[in-house]
Design a protein around this motif. Sequence first.
Motif, PDB file in Angstrom:
ATOM      1  N   ASN A 116      59.570 -38.575 -28.244  1.00  0.00           N
ATOM      2  CA  ASN A 116      60.726 -38.195 -29.058  1.00  0.00           C
ATOM      3  C   ASN A 116      60.378 -37.316 -30.258  1.00  0.00           C
ATOM      4  O   ASN A 116      61.146 -37.233 -31.216  1.00  0.00           O
ATOM      5  CB  ASN A 116      61.494 -39.433 -29.529  1.00  0.00           C
ATOM      6  CG  ASN A 116      62.348 -40.020 -28.435  1.00  0.00           C
ATOM      7  OD1 ASN A 116      62.574 -39.408 -27.398  1.00  0.00           O
ATOM      8  ND2 ASN A 116      62.826 -41.225 -28.649  1.00  0.00           N
ATOM      9  N   ASP A 117      59.235 -36.643 -30.227  1.00  0.00           N
ATOM     10  CA  ASP A 117      58.778 -35.816 -31.345  1.00  0.00           C
ATOM     11  C   ASP A 117      59.090 -34.345 -31.055  1.00  0.00           C
ATOM     12  O   ASP A 117      58.296 -33.630 -30.455  1.00  0.00           O
ATOM     13  CB  ASP A 117      57.277 -36.025 -31.562  1.00  0.00           C
ATOM     14  CG  ASP A 117      56.756 -35.378 -32.825  1.00  0.00           C
ATOM     15  OD1 ASP A 117      57.406 -34.441 -33.341  1.00  0.00           O
ATOM     16  OD2 ASP A 117      55.685 -35.801 -33.292  1.00  0.00           O
ATOM     17  N   GLN A 128      55.798 -27.162 -31.395  1.00  0.00           N
ATOM     18  CA  GLN A 128      54.434 -26.656 -31.617  1.00  0.00           C
ATOM     19  C   GLN A 128      53.756 -26.302 -30.297  1.00  0.00           C
ATOM     20  O   GLN A 128      53.103 -25.256 -30.185  1.00  0.00           O
ATOM     21  CB  GLN A 128      53.597 -27.680 -32.370  1.00  0.00           C
ATOM     22  CG  GLN A 128      54.005 -27.875 -33.808  1.00  0.00           C
ATOM     23  CD  GLN A 128      53.308 -29.073 -34.455  1.00  0.00           C
ATOM     24  OE1 GLN A 128      52.544 -29.784 -33.817  1.00  0.00           O
ATOM     25  NE2 GLN A 128      53.597 -29.298 -35.723  1.00  0.00           N
ATOM     26  N   LEU A 129      53.893 -27.161 -29.296  1.00  0.00           N
ATOM     27  CA  LEU A 129      53.283 -26.890 -27.990  1.00  0.00           C
ATOM     28  C   LEU A 129      53.862 -25.631 -27.365  1.00  0.00           C
ATOM     29  O   LEU A 129      53.122 -24.788 -26.837  1.00  0.00           O
ATOM     30  CB  LEU A 129      53.485 -28.077 -27.051  1.00  0.00           C
ATOM     31  CG  LEU A 129      52.688 -29.332 -27.338  1.00  0.00           C
ATOM     32  CD1 LEU A 129      53.119 -30.457 -26.403  1.00  0.00           C
ATOM     33  CD2 LEU A 129      51.197 -29.073 -27.194  1.00  0.00           C
ATOM     34  N   LEU A 130      55.168 -25.494 -27.422  1.00  0.00           N
ATOM     35  CA  LEU A 130      55.810 -24.328 -26.823  1.00  0.00           C
ATOM     36  C   LEU A 130      55.469 -23.047 -27.580  1.00  0.00           C
ATOM     37  O   LEU A 130      55.270 -21.991 -26.967  1.00  0.00           O
ATOM     38  CB  LEU A 130      57.319 -24.536 -26.745  1.00  0.00           C
ATOM     39  CG  LEU A 130      57.768 -25.615 -25.757  1.00  0.00           C
ATOM     40  CD1 LEU A 130      59.261 -25.876 -25.890  1.00  0.00           C
ATOM     41  CD2 LEU A 130      57.402 -25.253 -24.327  1.00  0.00           C
ATOM     42  N   PRO A 148      66.303 -37.595 -28.401  1.00  0.00           N
ATOM     43  CA  PRO A 148      67.141 -36.687 -29.199  1.00  0.00           C
ATOM     44  C   PRO A 148      67.535 -35.466 -28.364  1.00  0.00           C
ATOM     45  O   PRO A 148      67.024 -34.359 -28.550  1.00  0.00           O
ATOM     46  CB  PRO A 148      66.229 -36.329 -30.375  1.00  0.00           C
ATOM     47  CG  PRO A 148      64.844 -36.422 -29.812  1.00  0.00           C
ATOM     48  CD  PRO A 148      64.900 -37.527 -28.792  1.00  0.00           C
ATOM     49  N   LEU A 149      68.440 -35.688 -27.420  1.00  0.00           N
ATOM     50  CA  LEU A 149      68.768 -34.653 -26.446  1.00  0.00           C
ATOM     51  C   LEU A 149      69.294 -33.367 -27.069  1.00  0.00           C
ATOM     52  O   LEU A 149      68.946 -32.272 -26.632  1.00  0.00           O
ATOM     53  CB  LEU A 149      69.777 -35.179 -25.424  1.00  0.00           C
ATOM     54  CG  LEU A 149      69.257 -36.270 -24.489  1.00  0.00           C
ATOM     55  CD1 LEU A 149      70.371 -36.729 -23.564  1.00  0.00           C
ATOM     56  CD2 LEU A 149      68.061 -35.778 -23.698  1.00  0.00           C
ATOM     57  N   ARG A 150      70.126 -33.470 -28.059  1.00  0.00           N
ATOM     58  CA  ARG A 150      70.663 -32.266 -28.710  1.00  0.00           C
ATOM     59  C   ARG A 150      69.510 -31.416 -29.256  1.00  0.00           C
ATOM     60  O   ARG A 150      69.464 -30.205 -29.054  1.00  0.00           O
ATOM     61  CB  ARG A 150      71.646 -32.648 -29.814  1.00  0.00           C
ATOM     62  CG  ARG A 150      72.135 -31.495 -30.668  1.00  0.00           C
ATOM     63  CD  ARG A 150      72.905 -30.399 -29.948  1.00  0.00           C
ATOM     64  NE  ARG A 150      74.007 -30.923 -29.184  1.00  0.00           N
ATOM     65  CZ  ARG A 150      74.519 -30.340 -28.106  1.00  0.00           C
ATOM     66  NH1 ARG A 150      74.026 -29.207 -27.662  1.00  0.00           N
ATOM     67  NH2 ARG A 150      75.510 -30.864 -27.458  1.00  0.00           N
ATOM     68  N   ASP A 151      68.561 -32.036 -29.930  1.00  0.00           N
ATOM     69  CA  ASP A 151      67.423 -31.300 -30.500  1.00  0.00           C
ATOM     70  C   ASP A 151      66.537 -30.717 -29.408  1.00  0.00           C
ATOM     71  O   ASP A 151      66.063 -29.581 -29.514  1.00  0.00           O
ATOM     72  CB  ASP A 151      66.595 -32.211 -31.405  1.00  0.00           C
ATOM     73  CG  ASP A 151      67.372 -32.677 -32.629  1.00  0.00           C
ATOM     74  OD1 ASP A 151      68.317 -31.973 -33.049  1.00  0.00           O
ATOM     75  OD2 ASP A 151      67.028 -33.749 -33.167  1.00  0.00           O
ATOM     76  N   ILE A 152      66.314 -31.480 -28.359  1.00  0.00           N
ATOM     77  CA  ILE A 152      65.500 -30.994 -27.238  1.00  0.00           C
ATOM     78  C   ILE A 152      66.175 -29.801 -26.574  1.00  0.00           C
ATOM     79  O   ILE A 152      65.525 -28.802 -26.246  1.00  0.00           O
ATOM     80  CB  ILE A 152      65.227 -32.133 -26.235  1.00  0.00           C
ATOM     81  CG1 ILE A 152      64.277 -33.153 -26.861  1.00  0.00           C
ATOM     82  CG2 ILE A 152      64.667 -31.590 -24.927  1.00  0.00           C
ATOM     83  CD1 ILE A 152      64.116 -34.438 -26.083  1.00  0.00           C
TER      84      ILE A 152
END
Length: 82
Positions: free
Chosen positions: A13-14, A20-22, A48-52
Amino acid sequence: RIKKDNVMYFRHNDVNHLTQLLEKMQGRLGHVFLVVESVYSMDGDVAPLRDILNVAETFYARVIVDEAHGLGIYGKTNVGDL
């Protein structure tokens, strides 16, 4: 078949770690698929689907949501989460 070298994991959920990875891999990847669960069965955490989805849109990634443990938790369709 997906090569192990092409699979990355972000912290639970981070969204900042995902970003950062992307960012680090931007331009070095082909199609990007983000696979998450909407509700995690072991502890009931909610992704946190909206944020993802916002991060995915920024990096032109596709999102696959596993609803095995979340279906019906939030209303009849869960559509409001997305």
